[in-house]
Each structure stands twice: as C-alpha cells, then as structure tokens.
Design a protein around this motif. Sequence first.
Motif, PDB file in Angstrom:
ATOM      1  N   GLY A 189       0.857  -1.342  -0.086  1.00 48.63           N
ATOM      2  CA  GLY A 189      -0.013   0.250   0.040  1.00 48.63           C
ATOM      3  C   GLY A 189       0.900   1.055  -0.001  1.00 48.63           C
ATOM      4  N   ASN A 237       0.910   3.960  -2.971  1.00 51.35           N
ATOM      5  CA  ASN A 237       0.619   5.486  -2.627  1.00 51.35           C
ATOM      6  C   ASN A 237       1.804   6.291  -3.366  1.00 51.35           C
ATOM      7  OD1 ASN A 237      -1.743   5.071  -1.256  1.00 51.35           O
ATOM      8  ND2 ASN A 237      -0.617   5.287   0.951  1.00 51.35           N
ATOM      9  N   SER A 247       2.473   6.104   4.218  1.00 48.71           N
ATOM     10  CA  SER A 247       1.055   5.627   4.692  1.00 48.71           C
ATOM     11  C   SER A 247       0.223   6.655   4.596  1.00 48.71           C
ATOM     12  CB  SER A 247       1.016   4.930   5.971  1.00 48.71           C
ATOM     13  OG  SER A 247       1.496   5.723   6.934  1.00 48.71           O
TER      14      SER A 247
END
Length: 210
Positions: free
Chosen positions: A69, A73, A177
């Motif tokens: 993830g 991103n 994140s």
Amino acid sequence: MKKTLVLVTLFILPIVIYLFFASGITNFGKLATLTENVPEIDFADKAVALGGKITVLGFLGKDVESKKGNAFNLNQKIYKRFYEFNDFQFVMVMPKGTEQDVEELKKELLQLADIGKWNFVFGDDDEINDLFKSLKTNLILDGNLGTPYVFIIDKNRVLRGRDDDVEEGIKYGFDTSSVADLNNKMEDDVKIILAEYRMALKKNYADRPK
C-alpha cells in the motif's frame, strides 16, 4: 478619477500581487540541508549511484506484502508525476531474501505506470542498517528493516527536507502511509528541488561565454 482607479485595478494591482508571491517563493522555496555525505549504495551484490541523481530513497523491509500500500501510494502520488524528469530515480533498499516478493510487487506496479526508474537493491542486515544510520534522522527501522518513510537525496548526496515544519519541526522524511503527507508536503518539496536544479541550469547557461 474613475479611469485612474480602473487602470490601477487592471494593471498595477496584479503586478503588486505577483511581486508579493514571487518574493515569497524566493525567500521560502528552498529545502533545508539536513545530512551531508550520504554514502553511495555499494552493497556486495549491487551498487546504485546516488551522486548526480535526485533520489527518493526508501526501505520497504522484509514484509513486502505489508508495504505494498505504501509503494502504491508513492507510485501514484509522487512517481507518476515526476518520473519523466531527467536524473530522477526511486531507490528501494531491500533485505536479501525478498527478491521474489519484489518481483511480484514490480508486476503490480507495472500495471499502473512505467517503472523504469524504480530501482530495488538488496543488502544484508548490516548494510541496510549502516545506510539508514548514515541519514542521521530521528526515525528508526522496524524489526523487518523497514519504515514507511522515504527520503529526498539531492545530486550531491545530501538529505534534503524541512527544518521549520509546523508539525514536526525538522522533517527528515515523508510518510508513505499518509496520502496527505505525500500530497501536501512531499509533492511540494520534490517540485522545489527540481526547480532548484532547473534554475541552476538556466544560470549556468546564461553565464556561459557567448
């Protein structure tokens, strides 16, 4: 009198506003120098040059699945916007033993963008720890030799960031994140460092003997 006011509004006021914002860009549009002499990546199995490149440096760690993830991103918010600039690269430092997981990650990233400037380099625990410590940040690697933070290294192998960040004070890295951190801070800082080099190139060109 009315004509004078109209002329001032149409012509002079926009110039004043432009000069105000241009002054702000000149005074504040530069990234702080945080750590000099970041070493070249010269692991036993592979070397990657940082000198002469604008590098986004990351440490994904042994648990590649948990960092997918973060990689997506970073790919969508930063890489796709800037990868076409010359001398711009991503370098992800990976522990040995993650090669197969990285190949799977690369396949997934390839579905989203040309990943020609994503570089993965594999090192042993000591090599990775030594490289991370050389950045001299206030951050740490987790037990898997990973961190969600990535770092901007300039062409002179200097870690660049912010020394007056409202939230963090000294901002060494960017949290992959957090889409907000990438959108609101890292994107701006990458733009600034690219602008620095464009301005330097223009100055060098202007200063050349005719």
